[in-house]
Design an enzyme around this catalytic site. Structure first.
Site, PDB file in Angstrom:
ATOM      1  N   SER A 127     -17.061   3.892  -3.298  1.00 44.93           N
ATOM      2  CA  SER A 127     -15.623   4.113  -3.385  1.00 44.93           C
ATOM      3  C   SER A 127     -14.949   3.777  -2.052  1.00 44.93           C
ATOM      4  O   SER A 127     -15.429   4.147  -0.981  1.00 44.93           O
ATOM      5  CB  SER A 127     -15.359   5.581  -3.748  1.00 44.93           C
ATOM      6  OG  SER A 127     -14.072   5.966  -3.317  1.00 44.93           O
ATOM      7  N   GLU A 171      25.246  -2.788 -10.019  1.00 43.78           N
ATOM      8  CA  GLU A 171      25.954  -1.773 -10.793  1.00 43.78           C
ATOM      9  C   GLU A 171      25.005  -0.850 -11.552  1.00 43.78           C
ATOM     10  O   GLU A 171      25.181   0.366 -11.551  1.00 43.78           O
ATOM     11  CB  GLU A 171      26.889  -2.494 -11.778  1.00 43.78           C
ATOM     12  CG  GLU A 171      28.022  -1.674 -12.289  1.00 43.78           C
ATOM     13  CD  GLU A 171      28.827  -1.014 -11.167  1.00 43.78           C
ATOM     14  OE1 GLU A 171      28.931   0.213 -11.227  1.00 43.78           O
ATOM     15  OE2 GLU A 171      29.314  -1.704 -10.242  1.00 43.78           O
ATOM     16  N   HIS A 227      -2.997  18.661 -13.873  1.00 40.76           N
ATOM     17  CA  HIS A 227      -2.219  18.281 -15.058  1.00 40.76           C
ATOM     18  C   HIS A 227      -3.054  18.702 -16.268  1.00 40.76           C
ATOM     19  O   HIS A 227      -4.284  18.598 -16.244  1.00 40.76           O
ATOM     20  CB  HIS A 227      -1.960  16.767 -15.047  1.00 40.76           C
ATOM     21  CG  HIS A 227      -1.236  16.239 -16.244  1.00 40.76           C
ATOM     22  ND1 HIS A 227      -0.144  16.880 -16.805  1.00 40.76           N
ATOM     23  CD2 HIS A 227      -1.438  15.131 -17.002  1.00 40.76           C
ATOM     24  CE1 HIS A 227       0.284  16.175 -17.846  1.00 40.76           C
ATOM     25  NE2 HIS A 227      -0.489  15.119 -17.983  1.00 40.76           N
TER      26      HIS A 227
HETATM   27  P1  NAD Z   1      -5.062   8.568  -8.228  1.00 43.00           P
HETATM   28  O1  NAD Z   1      -5.157   7.445  -9.188  1.00 43.00           O
HETATM   29  O2  NAD Z   1      -4.103   8.471  -7.100  1.00 43.00           O
HETATM   30  O3  NAD Z   1      -6.494   8.848  -7.579  1.00 43.00           O
HETATM   31  C1  NAD Z   1      -7.652   8.974  -8.340  1.00 43.00           C
HETATM   32  C2  NAD Z   1      -8.876   9.096  -7.467  1.00 43.00           C
HETATM   33  O4  NAD Z   1     -10.031   9.239  -8.317  1.00 43.00           O
HETATM   34  C3  NAD Z   1      -9.178   7.893  -6.573  1.00 43.00           C
HETATM   35  O5  NAD Z   1      -9.705   8.355  -5.346  1.00 43.00           O
HETATM   36  C4  NAD Z   1     -10.254   7.135  -7.348  1.00 43.00           C
HETATM   37  O6  NAD Z   1     -11.081   6.389  -6.493  1.00 43.00           O
HETATM   38  C5  NAD Z   1     -11.016   8.280  -7.977  1.00 43.00           C
HETATM   39  N1  NAD Z   1     -11.721   7.940  -9.225  1.00 43.00           N
HETATM   40  C6  NAD Z   1     -11.260   7.147 -10.238  1.00 43.00           C
HETATM   41  N2  NAD Z   1     -12.185   7.101 -11.235  1.00 43.00           N
HETATM   42  C7  NAD Z   1     -13.206   7.878 -10.841  1.00 43.00           C
HETATM   43  C8  NAD Z   1     -14.457   8.230 -11.430  1.00 43.00           C
HETATM   44  N3  NAD Z   1     -14.801   7.763 -12.638  1.00 43.00           N
HETATM   45  N4  NAD Z   1     -15.288   9.056 -10.728  1.00 43.00           N
HETATM   46  C9  NAD Z   1     -14.940   9.547  -9.522  1.00 43.00           C
HETATM   47  N5  NAD Z   1     -13.779   9.244  -8.905  1.00 43.00           N
HETATM   48  C10 NAD Z   1     -12.934   8.423  -9.557  1.00 43.00           C
HETATM   49  O7  NAD Z   1      -4.799   9.904  -9.102  1.00 43.00           O
HETATM   50  P2  NAD Z   1      -3.654  11.005  -8.895  1.00 43.00           P
HETATM   51  O8  NAD Z   1      -2.321  10.403  -9.168  1.00 43.00           O
HETATM   52  O9  NAD Z   1      -3.902  11.725  -7.625  1.00 43.00           O
HETATM   53  O10 NAD Z   1      -3.949  11.978 -10.132  1.00 43.00           O
HETATM   54  C11 NAD Z   1      -4.951  12.966 -10.107  1.00 43.00           C
HETATM   55  C12 NAD Z   1      -4.507  14.118 -10.992  1.00 43.00           C
HETATM   56  O11 NAD Z   1      -3.337  14.712 -10.437  1.00 43.00           O
HETATM   57  C13 NAD Z   1      -4.137  13.707 -12.425  1.00 43.00           C
HETATM   58  O12 NAD Z   1      -4.538  14.747 -13.288  1.00 43.00           O
HETATM   59  C14 NAD Z   1      -2.631  13.626 -12.378  1.00 43.00           C
HETATM   60  O13 NAD Z   1      -2.025  13.832 -13.628  1.00 43.00           O
HETATM   61  C15 NAD Z   1      -2.335  14.778 -11.441  1.00 43.00           C
HETATM   62  N6  NAD Z   1      -1.026  14.715 -10.765  1.00 43.00           N
HETATM   63  C16 NAD Z   1      -0.666  13.602 -10.077  1.00 43.00           C
HETATM   64  C17 NAD Z   1       0.531  13.580  -9.396  1.00 43.00           C
HETATM   65  C18 NAD Z   1       0.921  12.390  -8.562  1.00 43.00           C
HETATM   66  O14 NAD Z   1       1.922  12.459  -7.891  1.00 43.00           O
HETATM   67  N7  NAD Z   1       0.184  11.307  -8.513  1.00 43.00           N
HETATM   68  C19 NAD Z   1       1.394  14.699  -9.445  1.00 43.00           C
HETATM   69  C20 NAD Z   1       0.978  15.852 -10.133  1.00 43.00           C
HETATM   70  C21 NAD Z   1      -0.238  15.837 -10.801  1.00 43.00           C
END
Ligand code: NAD
Ligand code: MG
Length: 341
Positions: A51, A227, A108
């Site tokens: 990663s 606009e 979430h």
């Molecule tokens: P992101 O896409 O920014 O990050 C995901 C991370 O997971 C990355 O580090 C990626 O390398 C890793 N990853 C992806 N697939 C993987 C796997 N199979 N095994 C291990 N690691 C893996 O995600 P995010 O936006 O931070 O979202 C994470 C959670 O937070 C979700 O449930 C999302 O709904 C929630 N959330 C996000 C936000 C936001 O602002 N982005 C806000 C509130 C809640």
């Protein structure tokens, strides 16, 4: 008024006394891991072999392991990989080592609400969901502030899960801003509804429809862009700071009269009927099933619609106009931060 929790309502030692695994180091993951660590919590970050984030997490001084090792080593496991990956990560890397009394956490509620993940009865299942992007969860914490968050308990096996979740919320800085009780159902359904109907789907469709109406009537695309898209931020900022009446106070009387008399003709009863239909599809699981199937099929429709959106005239004109406004490039940086990775 609903109950809000602040710093005085939490016991920081509850989370400081537990080993915490953060799975994923994207938008939310890096913010939670770093804030918890600086709040005196024993954090390990779970990342896949190779990663790109592993180097960043290690350089920040965090312990990095495989997702399975991190989950096995911890008592509190926060799942911060993309929602569409969570079931796979749960099945492969979390479930095998999950013990009674452990706490599984989410930011979430999608996978719990739509039963993609069904944890065993002896495990606490909670949510701490910041109401803002990860880069703000991190930045506000370093500045002494925090992002308001929701807390929910889906399963309370230990009888102490709400207090532990609040302690976690405190450690990421959320209790400096306020933490509100919710349920997995309310958080998931309102979040999906908001992004589909108002924040993302509703606003983009409204902007596009306005832009196209002006261009089709022969006006310059550049005028239509300023606009219908550019000025939107100015109006939204006023609503954010002062509410709808406060925004109306700042605009001209002509603008306000047009707003009051024409707005309800655009967003009329038929639009509200469609909103209720969309809410129904969220509540009965139709949307969730559709999105899960789309992912299983390799996202063909998602990618087709995404490409179609990027090719629209408003995007082409907008890119040229924004290049001429270099002061807006600060916002470009933010978009990259939000999308994480
Ligand atoms: P992101 O896409 O920014 O990050 C995901 C991370 O997971 C990355 O580090 C990626 O390398 C890793 N990853 C992806 N697939 C993987 C796997 N199979 N095994 C291990 N690691 C893996 O995600 P995010 O936006 O931070 O979202 C994470 C959670 O937070 C979700 O449930 C999302 O709904 C929630 N959330 C996000 C936000 C936001 O602002 N982005 C806000 C509130 C809640
Ligand atoms: Mg959201």
């Amino acid at each position: 008024m609903a109950t809000l929790y602040y710093e005085k309502d939490t016991d920081p030692s509850l989370i400081q006394g537990r080993k915490v695994a953060i799975l994923g180091y994207g938008s939310q993951g890096h913010a939670h891991a770093l804030n918890l660590s600086e709040s005196g919590v024993d954090v390990r970050v779970g990342l896949r072999e190779g990663s790109a984030s592993a180097k960043k997490a290690a350089e920040a001084g965090l312990k990095v392991m495989s997702p399975a090792d991190a989950a096995a080593d911890a008592e509190v496991i926060m799942v911060l990989v993309p929602d569409t990956e969570q079931k796979k990560v749960y099945d492969e890397s979390i479930a095998p080592s999950l013990k009674d009394g452990d706490m599984l956490m989410f930011a979430h509620g999608f996978n719990i609400r739509f039963e993609q993940i069904v944890p065993p009865a002896g495990v606490d299942v909670t949510m701490v969901a910041p109401k803002g992007p990860g880069h703000l969860v991190r930045r506000t914490y370093t500045e002494g502030g925090g992002v308001p968050s929701l807390v929910a308990v889906h399963q309370d096996a230990t009888g102490n899960s709400h207090a532990i979740a609040l302690s976690y919320a405190h450690a990421i800085g959320a209790t400096r801003a306020g933490v509100l009780d919710t349920t997995f159902t309310e958080e998931t359904e309102t979040d999906l509804f908001g992004e589909q109907v108002v924040l993302c789907g509703g606003v983009t469709a409204l902007v596009n429809a306005g832009f196209e109406t002006l261009v089709d009537a022969g006006y310059q695309p550049e005028s239509a862009y300023f606009e219908c898209l550019h000025e939107l931020k100015l109006i939204v900022d006023l609503m954010y700071e002062q509410g709808i009446a406060g925004m109306r106070y700042s605009i001209s009387d002509t603008a306000e009269y047009g707003d009051l008399t024409r707005g309800p003709r655009v967003i009329n009863d038929s639009v509200k009927a469609e909103m209720r239909k969309i809410l129904g599809e969220i509540q009965d699981g139709t949307f969730a099933q559709e999105w899960i199937a789309e992912n299983r099929n390799g996202r063909p429709e998602y990618e087709r619609l995404q490409a179609e959106g990027k090719a629209q005239e408003i995007e082409v004109v907008g890119a040229e106009l924004r290049d001429m406004m270099p002061f807006i490039s600060a916002g470009k940086q933010k978009v990259e931060d939000i999308s994480g990775g």
